[in-house]
Design an enzyme around this catalytic site. Structure first.
Site, PDB file in Angstrom:
ATOM      1  N   TYR A   1       0.820  -1.214   0.000  1.00 20.65           N
ATOM      2  CA  TYR A   1       0.000   0.000   0.000  1.00 20.65           C
ATOM      3  C   TYR A   1       0.856   1.269   0.000  1.00 20.65           C
ATOM      4  O   TYR A   1       0.418   2.307  -0.467  1.00 20.65           O
ATOM      5  CB  TYR A   1      -0.897   0.039   1.244  1.00 20.65           C
ATOM      6  CG  TYR A   1      -2.249  -0.613   1.065  1.00 20.65           C
ATOM      7  CD1 TYR A   1      -2.365  -1.919   0.594  1.00 20.65           C
ATOM      8  CD2 TYR A   1      -3.413   0.070   1.388  1.00 20.65           C
ATOM      9  CE1 TYR A   1      -3.593  -2.514   0.456  1.00 20.65           C
ATOM     10  CE2 TYR A   1      -4.657  -0.523   1.257  1.00 20.65           C
ATOM     11  CZ  TYR A   1      -4.745  -1.816   0.792  1.00 20.65           C
ATOM     12  OH  TYR A   1      -5.965  -2.404   0.660  1.00 20.65           O
TER      13      TYR A   1
ATOM     14  N   ASP B   1      -3.241 -18.077  -0.063  1.00 21.74           N
ATOM     15  CA  ASP B   1      -4.285 -18.729  -0.879  1.00 21.74           C
ATOM     16  C   ASP B   1      -4.973 -19.818  -0.066  1.00 21.74           C
ATOM     17  O   ASP B   1      -6.200 -19.941  -0.055  1.00 21.74           O
ATOM     18  CB  ASP B   1      -3.711 -19.258  -2.206  1.00 21.74           C
ATOM     19  CG  ASP B   1      -2.429 -20.068  -2.039  1.00 21.74           C
ATOM     20  OD1 ASP B   1      -1.864 -20.111  -0.929  1.00 21.74           O
ATOM     21  OD2 ASP B   1      -1.992 -20.674  -3.047  1.00 21.74           O
TER      22      ASP B   1
ATOM     23  N   ASP C   1     -12.293  -9.031   4.551  1.00 23.83           N
ATOM     24  CA  ASP C   1     -13.618  -9.000   3.909  1.00 23.83           C
ATOM     25  C   ASP C   1     -14.213 -10.399   3.881  1.00 23.83           C
ATOM     26  O   ASP C   1     -15.404 -10.598   4.124  1.00 23.83           O
ATOM     27  CB  ASP C   1     -13.518  -8.488   2.466  1.00 23.83           C
ATOM     28  CG  ASP C   1     -13.756  -6.980   2.372  1.00 23.83           C
ATOM     29  OD1 ASP C   1     -13.486  -6.287   3.363  1.00 23.83           O
ATOM     30  OD2 ASP C   1     -14.212  -6.520   1.307  1.00 23.83           O
TER      31      ASP C   1
HETATM   32  C1  IPM Z   1     -10.383  -1.244   4.076  1.00 31.34           C
HETATM   33  C2  IPM Z   1     -10.667  -0.586   2.760  1.00 31.34           C
HETATM   34  C3  IPM Z   1      -9.538   0.380   2.451  1.00 31.34           C
HETATM   35  C4  IPM Z   1      -8.279  -0.433   2.302  1.00 31.34           C
HETATM   36  C5  IPM Z   1      -9.764   1.283   1.233  1.00 31.34           C
HETATM   37  C6  IPM Z   1     -11.063   2.049   1.324  1.00 31.34           C
HETATM   38  C7  IPM Z   1      -8.615   2.211   1.017  1.00 31.34           C
HETATM   39  O1  IPM Z   1     -10.855  -1.526   1.761  1.00 31.34           O
HETATM   40  O2  IPM Z   1     -10.235  -0.515   5.080  1.00 31.34           O
HETATM   41  O3  IPM Z   1     -10.301  -2.466   4.105  1.00 31.34           O
HETATM   42  O4  IPM Z   1      -7.996  -0.972   1.234  1.00 31.34           O
HETATM   43  O5  IPM Z   1      -7.554  -0.559   3.289  1.00 31.34           O
HETATM   44 MG    MG Z   2     -10.910  -3.533   2.489  1.00 33.96          MG
END
Ligand code: IPM
Ligand code: MG
Length: 359
Positions: free
Chosen positions: A141, A224, A252
């Site tokens: 990132y 994975d 997620d």
């Molecule tokens: C999260 C989100 C963020 C990330 C985005 C909105 C920049 O997906 O907090 O998981 O990728 O970290």
């Molecule tokens: Mg995210």
């Protein structure tokens, strides 16, 4: 002295859900003696509209100057055409890096009342209680070089760099092990050590840190396989620790095991316990302004704030008990509704939590 909380509603459903969390904080302040001061500022697309930047200087100053930040969500289709350097997400990434919030805690807990909401079989997810510890200020990132360059041939090439120093890996692993000591005493470090040298180093450092925690069982998994195991048999995990990017994806996935991403809070902490607290879900532009969004993840983020940054665990428990009681009453926002429950909107859900806090 009062603790200072900075409220950043953000975009989309952010302002609606944050308003309910503020009701909860106000109730704790006015009726239960929580000594806090709240201040509000702009971040994300709404800040761009007003000031031409997703993280205005004034917002950053207030963020440096407070004890904890409560954030709603940022982003939306309106700002997607903008240059990446001023997109709403940059506001969030800027806060994380400027405040040094390297430790992102993302719990995935299944409320027994919501067992039906998961797409997985109840026996696979019942009793689920995972904590993902995601490194938040390094990795791909933030790594350099980055960008899109044009080669002599005229073809363009995109570049991002995965980079971690030993100290960056060490401090996030320590957070994971310390938390594991207070829970199930198991840490699974997730990497791609079979392909990426950077995460080979990650694994080596995880093992080194693990030696200081003889009571904690450390395992390693390639990312994975970890994704597969999360949907196959998620209850095998206690604490998972991983890189910024892998943590983004896996959290997620873990969130969805619980049926609704609308229920899950998160904490992003610096080395001294200062933190930014936000729901895991995004700004949900499709339902923004309709009054149907689930405010519980944001309300539960306030509970995390009370526990991790404000040292007020009794107030945190009051919120968590109230949320559970509201679910017991059969009240649901649309995202977690099922047969036999009553579907209510955002403000009624917030009011129901506040009422339950008084019981
Ligand atoms: C999260 C989100 C963020 C990330 C985005 C909105 C920049 O997906 O907090 O998981 O990728 O970290
Ligand atoms: Mg995210």
């Amino acid at each position: 002295m009062s603790k200072k909380i900075l409220i950043l509603p953000g975009d989309g459903i952010g302002p609606e859900i944050v308003a309910e969390a503020v009701k909860v904080l106000t109730c704790l302040r006015d009726e239960f003696g929580l000594d806090v001061d709240m201040n509000e500022a702009l971040v994300g697309g709404s800040a761009y509209d007003e000031h031409g930047h997703p993280l205005p200087e004034e917002t950053l100053r207030l963020a440096h100057d407070c004890d904890a930040v409560l954030l709603g969500a940022v982003g939306g289709p309106k700002w997607e055409p903008l240059d990446i350097s001023v997109r709403p997400e940059k506001g969030l990434l800027g806060l994380r890096s400027e405040l040094g919030l390297f430790a992102n805690l993302r719990p995935a807990i299944l409320y027994p009342q919501l067992a039906d909401a998961s797409t997985l079989k109840p026996e696979v997810v019942s009793g689920l209680d995972i904590l993902i510890v995601r490194e938040l200020t390094g990795g791909i990132y933030f790594g350099r070089p980055r960008g899109v360059e044009t080669l002599a041939s005229g073809e363009r090439r995109g570049i991002n760099t995965l980079v971690y120093t030993e100290s960056e890996i060490e401090r996030i692993c320590r957070v994971a092990f310390d938390l594991a000591m207070k829970r199930g005493k198991r840490v699974c470090s997730v990497d791609k050590a079979n392909v990426l040298e950077c995460t080979e180093l990650w694994r080596e450092v995880a093992i080194r840190v693990g030696a200081d925690y003889p009571e904690v069982e450390l395992s390693h998994m390639y990312v994975d396989n970890a994704a597969m195991q999360l949907v196959r048999a998620p209850k095998q995990f206690d604490v998972m620790v991983t890189t910024n990017m892998f943590g983004d994806v896996l959290s997620d996935c873990a969130a969805m095991l619980t049926g609704s991403i609308g229920m899950l809070p998160s904490a992003s902490l610096d080395a001294d316990g200062k933190g930014m607290y936000e729901p895991i879900h995004g700004s949900a532009p499709d339902i923004a302004g309709k009054g149907v969004a689930n405010p519980l993840a944001t309300i539960l983020s306030v509970a995390m704030m009370l526990r991790y940054s404000l040292n007020a665990p009794a107030h945190a428990e009051r919120i968590e008990r109230a949320v559970s009681s509201v679910l017991d009453q059969g009240l649901r926002t649309a995202d977690i509704a099922s047969e036999g429950t009553e579907t209510i909107g955002t403000t009624r859900m917030g009011d129901a939590v506040v009422a339950a806090m008084r019981d």
